[in-house]
Design a protein around this motif. Sequence first.
Motif, PDB file in Angstrom:
ATOM      1  N   ALA A 138      26.953  30.414  45.245  1.00 19.25           N
ATOM      2  CA  ALA A 138      26.353  31.595  44.610  1.00 19.25           C
ATOM      3  C   ALA A 138      27.298  32.792  44.637  1.00 19.25           C
ATOM      4  O   ALA A 138      27.479  33.468  43.625  1.00 19.25           O
ATOM      5  N   VAL A 139      27.901  33.070  45.790  1.00 22.45           N
ATOM      6  CA  VAL A 139      28.705  34.280  45.943  1.00 22.45           C
ATOM      7  C   VAL A 139      30.125  34.093  45.420  1.00 22.45           C
ATOM      8  O   VAL A 139      30.647  34.931  44.690  1.00 22.45           O
ATOM      9  N   SER A 140      30.757  32.982  45.790  1.00 24.17           N
ATOM     10  CA  SER A 140      32.169  32.790  45.446  1.00 24.17           C
ATOM     11  C   SER A 140      32.353  32.353  44.006  1.00 24.17           C
ATOM     12  O   SER A 140      33.209  32.876  43.286  1.00 24.17           O
ATOM     13  N   ASP A 141      31.565  31.393  43.559  1.00 20.22           N
ATOM     14  CA  ASP A 141      31.755  30.832  42.218  1.00 20.22           C
ATOM     15  C   ASP A 141      30.985  31.602  41.157  1.00 20.22           C
ATOM     16  O   ASP A 141      31.548  32.041  40.158  1.00 20.22           O
ATOM     17  N   SER A 142      29.681  31.773  41.366  1.00 18.24           N
ATOM     18  CA  SER A 142      28.849  32.406  40.339  1.00 18.24           C
ATOM     19  C   SER A 142      28.982  33.922  40.345  1.00 18.24           C
ATOM     20  O   SER A 142      29.194  34.542  39.306  1.00 18.24           O
ATOM     21  N   GLY A 143      28.864  34.542  41.515  1.00 13.95           N
ATOM     22  CA  GLY A 143      28.892  35.997  41.570  1.00 13.95           C
ATOM     23  C   GLY A 143      30.268  36.582  41.397  1.00 13.95           C
ATOM     24  O   GLY A 143      30.440  37.610  40.754  1.00 13.95           O
ATOM     25  N   LEU A 144      31.290  35.920  41.965  1.00 12.99           N
ATOM     26  CA  LEU A 144      32.643  36.472  41.898  1.00 12.99           C
ATOM     27  C   LEU A 144      33.377  35.979  40.663  1.00 12.99           C
ATOM     28  O   LEU A 144      33.589  36.721  39.709  1.00 12.99           O
ATOM     29  N   PHE A 145      33.771  34.709  40.653  1.00 16.43           N
ATOM     30  CA  PHE A 145      34.639  34.223  39.581  1.00 16.43           C
ATOM     31  C   PHE A 145      33.981  34.346  38.210  1.00 16.43           C
ATOM     32  O   PHE A 145      34.568  34.836  37.255  1.00 16.43           O
ATOM     33  N   MET A 146      32.727  33.919  38.123  1.00 18.38           N
ATOM     34  CA  MET A 146      32.056  33.940  36.829  1.00 18.38           C
ATOM     35  C   MET A 146      31.498  35.321  36.498  1.00 18.38           C
ATOM     36  O   MET A 146      30.949  35.531  35.427  1.00 18.38           O
ATOM     37  N   GLY A 147      31.668  36.269  37.403  1.00 20.13           N
ATOM     38  CA  GLY A 147      31.245  37.637  37.144  1.00 20.13           C
ATOM     39  C   GLY A 147      32.298  38.457  36.427  1.00 20.13           C
ATOM     40  O   GLY A 147      32.142  39.658  36.255  1.00 20.13           O
ATOM     41  N   GLY A 148      33.380  37.824  36.016  1.00 21.87           N
ATOM     42  CA  GLY A 148      34.434  38.531  35.304  1.00 21.87           C
ATOM     43  C   GLY A 148      35.112  37.602  34.323  1.00 21.87           C
ATOM     44  O   GLY A 148      34.755  36.430  34.200  1.00 21.87           O
ATOM     45  N   THR A 149      36.100  38.110  33.624  1.00 22.50           N
ATOM     46  CA  THR A 149      36.850  37.306  32.660  1.00 22.50           C
ATOM     47  C   THR A 149      38.033  36.651  33.361  1.00 22.50           C
ATOM     48  O   THR A 149      38.836  37.337  33.993  1.00 22.50           O
ATOM     49  N   PRO A 150      38.184  35.335  33.282  1.00 23.67           N
ATOM     50  CA  PRO A 150      39.294  34.670  33.964  1.00 23.67           C
ATOM     51  C   PRO A 150      40.610  34.899  33.245  1.00 23.67           C
ATOM     52  O   PRO A 150      40.654  35.034  32.024  1.00 23.67           O
TER      53      PRO A 150
END
Length: 496
Positions: free
Chosen positions: A237-249
């Motif tokens: 939830a925090v590392s993958d969804s909230g962090l990485f997917m919370g911005g443009t890669p």
Amino acid sequence: MKGNEQSGISRKDFVKQFSLGLGALGTGVFFPNMLSANFVEGTTLNPKKVLVIGAGLSGLAAAWELKNSGHQVTLIEARSRPGGRVSTIREPFADGLYAEEGAAAYSSSYTHALKFINEFGLEKIPLAFPDTAITYHLNGNIINVKPGETVNWPYNLTAEEQELGPMGLVQKYILNTLPNEIGMPHMWDKAPLIHLDQISLEEYLKKQGASEGAVKLIKNTQWFAEVPGSTSGLSMAVSDSGLFMGGTPFILKGGNDSLPRELAKSMKDNINYNTVVSKIYDDGNKVIVSARQDGRIKDFTADKVVATFPLKVLENIDFKPSLSPEKKKAIKDIPVINLTRTYVQVDSPFWMENNVSGMAFTDLPVGNITPIVNSNGISDKPAILESIVAGPSAPRLESQDKEKTITRMKSEMKKLYPDIGEHFMKGHVKGWSTDPYALGGPSWPAPGDVTSHLRNLQEPHGNIHFAGEHTSILRSTMEGALRSGVRAAKEIHENV
């Protein structure tokens, strides 16, 4: 994913791409950027002699912060290069081709990474969507999915799940259901986030109504779902969804190692390479670190130490006095996810002739495949098909001769690209579990591990402080590594 430069993607186009099942994307749509930066402030009036062990991103960040705050810093690194598991390889590939052995992408939500990237004026290249078909090999079926095309996914799915496709399932069962606090990593040990550590990703998906078929489809198309039954729901939830997917890669022009190389260059007079640590002794007043450098034992002495060894390497370091039982248990119990990456160089991106992108998501032993082409997109120049195998099967691949691995992966790729044999030039394999300075991929907490062990991993041991992505709630990310280094630097700077 890798691709040519583009300026971004609209919400409409993003939702459209969701329905295509393209794999994980940074969106900047569903989650606000709440990841505030928190760096060392002020210049010390009581400078300390600090030894930082490891010139990966965590060690470089710690050294940078401490040096700029007035402390006397020395970095020691086992490898002959900086970066650790941020590793861009240019050999043995053709001129102009390079690939990432480790960390694959940054995100615009990475506040600490952006500070350093902007500091050095590094060029960011947003990851683009393929505009031709993506190939899927799932449950014995090969499917080429063109942009906007509706397909029949070969799993027992509900009618709605069939319509949604892989990324639509991620949106429905993950992104639309997680609490807003996933964008606040400092809230990891409080409700509602902390409760997510008690269930696995697979359990979470099923609690939201996902069918068995949907779980399998997500597993075979999403990088974070390789071992869904053994992945902490909180970490996801925090590392993958909230962090990485919370911005443009995005990636960095010239390779992701541009950041650690620039950081290291700015501290070149402070770094000792080819220095392998074996013992760390803290007598209460100073710390003595014993290492092998150029075939000889050399001792380094410091007031404080920042240790950034990867988890499985940390197990092999001799600490005196001994680490606490709680820290030892944390180091031993936290799993890592093993990664084997095989690179097959071909004489041209021949798959383009069939109007496919070269990207593939599979349930085959070859794992998922990423095409890497010349930066100018020249179609008659050499290219690479990169296989990424994660999880329990990776170490088994790495235990055999590398040429056998290349031959096997090329054979598996032939199921997707029948003409690959006619275009094959050379191959390369990177197995992280056999790398003596990594002994595995990034940390990958199972259910309950964050609650039980994260605080113990972060806790200083006398004058020895610890950093690394495994000491951050943002596990397995470059941002987590950088933040952990800054945290360790603040511990030293603010408690001198």
